[in-house]
Motif scaffolding. Structure first.
Motif, PDB file in Angstrom:
ATOM      1  N   TRP A  51      -2.232  -4.768  -0.477  1.00 57.75           N
ATOM      2  CA  TRP A  51      -2.931  -4.355   0.077  1.00 57.75           C
ATOM      3  C   TRP A  51      -3.934  -5.003  -0.697  1.00 57.75           C
ATOM      4  CZ3 TRP A  51      -5.843  -2.082  -3.221  1.00 57.75           C
ATOM      5  CH2 TRP A  51      -6.247  -2.101  -5.062  1.00 57.75           C
ATOM      6  N   LEU A  96       0.469  -1.045  -0.115  1.00 54.62           N
ATOM      7  CA  LEU A  96      -0.117  -0.127  -0.020  1.00 54.62           C
ATOM      8  C   LEU A  96       0.630   1.646   0.085  1.00 54.62           C
ATOM      9  CD1 LEU A  96      -2.580   1.066   0.178  1.00 54.62           C
ATOM     10  CD2 LEU A  96      -2.634   1.272   2.569  1.00 54.62           C
ATOM     11  N   GLU A  97       2.099   1.408   0.634  1.00 54.16           N
ATOM     12  CA  GLU A  97       2.524   2.975   1.212  1.00 54.16           C
ATOM     13  C   GLU A  97       3.299   2.845  -0.493  1.00 54.16           C
ATOM     14  OE1 GLU A  97       3.156   0.063   2.930  1.00 54.16           O
ATOM     15  OE2 GLU A  97       4.528  -0.386   3.497  1.00 54.16           O
ATOM     16  N   GLU A  98       3.527   1.801  -1.378  1.00 53.31           N
ATOM     17  CA  GLU A  98       4.693   1.607  -2.672  1.00 53.31           C
ATOM     18  C   GLU A  98       3.237   2.460  -3.087  1.00 53.31           C
ATOM     19  OE1 GLU A  98       7.740  -1.205  -1.905  1.00 53.31           O
ATOM     20  OE2 GLU A  98       5.789  -2.277  -2.780  1.00 53.31           O
ATOM     21  N   ARG A  99       2.346   2.248  -3.422  1.00 57.56           N
ATOM     22  CA  ARG A  99       1.446   2.319  -3.698  1.00 57.56           C
ATOM     23  C   ARG A  99       1.409   3.746  -4.317  1.00 57.56           C
ATOM     24  NH1 ARG A  99      -3.293   1.547  -7.775  1.00 57.56           N
ATOM     25  NH2 ARG A  99      -2.685  -0.160  -8.572  1.00 57.56           N
ATOM     26  N   GLU A 100       0.411   4.863  -2.986  1.00 55.33           N
ATOM     27  CA  GLU A 100       0.972   5.556  -2.270  1.00 55.33           C
ATOM     28  C   GLU A 100       1.430   6.861  -3.073  1.00 55.33           C
ATOM     29  OE1 GLU A 100      -0.441   4.991   1.659  1.00 55.33           O
ATOM     30  OE2 GLU A 100      -2.819   4.797   1.888  1.00 55.33           O
ATOM     31  N   ALA A 101       3.035   5.523  -2.460  1.00 59.88           N
ATOM     32  CA  ALA A 101       4.283   7.223  -3.108  1.00 59.88           C
ATOM     33  C   ALA A 101       3.943   6.927  -4.928  1.00 59.88           C
ATOM     34  CB  ALA A 101       5.380   5.770  -2.301  1.00 59.88           C
TER      35      ALA A 101
END
Ligand code: PGA
Length: 250
Positions: free
Chosen positions: A170, A131-136
């Motif tokens: 995610w 998820l944090e990679e998608r958000e970044a």
């Protein structure tokens, strides 16, 4: 489209032998007139039981992992030779649970991919972002790296035995599914990466499955996307009531 649909069930660490046998038998009965390609991947301990039931049917036998070496002093590992002996045809590699819970990196996964291909297995190579990679904004970067490194040293002939499963981490086991459009965008991108590495013909032929909370309610709309060629199903593959409608999506 010259690609076929491929629906696979990853049973993860669930079921006793008796439960696996019952599930396999129900799937054999329900899917015998199914039009797509099918696979089930039980736990190692249940492979032999399931093998006897699905032999000669339209359901392939899969394993969820293998060791990076052929044999030797590797306590707790399972070898491709042992899997071959049980009739396993396909090995799932690089699953996000292996990557993140068991810290498998791209180099280790690549070693397994090459070994499995060398022994004639079909490989389902799983890729996908956190998820944090998608958000970044790193979805493409992560999927490209996992694809390129996972397939390092694999030639175009061997690629014919490779399926890619795009599984956004995610979305796995969370009930959150990527929208068909978001998933399709990544599938298009991964197909482009394959094209760059292996040429247009290989890119147009490779099967790219989607995985992550696939269920009867969303299977058809995901499969309707041009570049989504099937599904790798976890939770919903454990019950015929949910796996069969996915496998027979209309
Ligand atoms: P899920 O798992 O369908 O339960 O989200 C998918 C997978 O892990 O392959």
């Amino acid at each position: 489209m010259n690609r076929h649909y491929y629906i696979a069930g990853n049973w993860k660490m669930f079921n006793t032998r008796a439960q696996s046998a019952q599930l396999a038998q129900e799937l054999v009965n329900e899917l015998k007139d199914g039009k797509h390609k099918y696979l089930v991947a039980p736990s190692f301990t249940n492979i032999e039981t399931v093998s006897a039931i699905i032999q000669g049917t339209n359901i392939r036998l899969g394993a969820q992992n293998c060791a990076p070496e052929e044999q030797g002093a590797h306590t707790g590992e399972v070898s491709v030779l042992q899997l071959k002996d049980l009739g396993v045809e396909t090995i799932i590699l690089g699953h996000s649970e292996r990557r993140h819970s068991y810290k498998e990196d791209d180099a280790l996964i690549n070693k397994k991919v090459k070994l499995a291909l060398k022994h004639g297995f079909e490989v389902i190579l799983c890729i996908g972002e956190l998820l944090e990679e998608r958000e970044a904004g790193k979805v493409e970067e992560v999927c490209e790296t996992q694809t390129v490194k996972g397939l390092e040293g694999v030639n175009v002939l061997e690629l014919g035995n490779v399926v890619i499963a795009y599984e956004p981490v995610w979305a796995i086991g969370t009930g959150k599914t990527a929208t068909p459009q978001d998933a399709e965008a990544v599938h298009v991108f991964v197909r482009k990466v394959i094209g760059r590495l292996y040429g247009e013909d290989a890119a147009s032929k490779i099967i790219i499955q989607y995985g992550g909370s696939v269920k009867p309610e969303n299977a058809a709309e995901l499969m309707a996307m041009e570049n989504i060629d099937g599904a790798l199903v976890g939770g919903a593959s454990l019950k015929p009531e949910s796996f069969v409608p996915i496998a027979k999506f209309a």
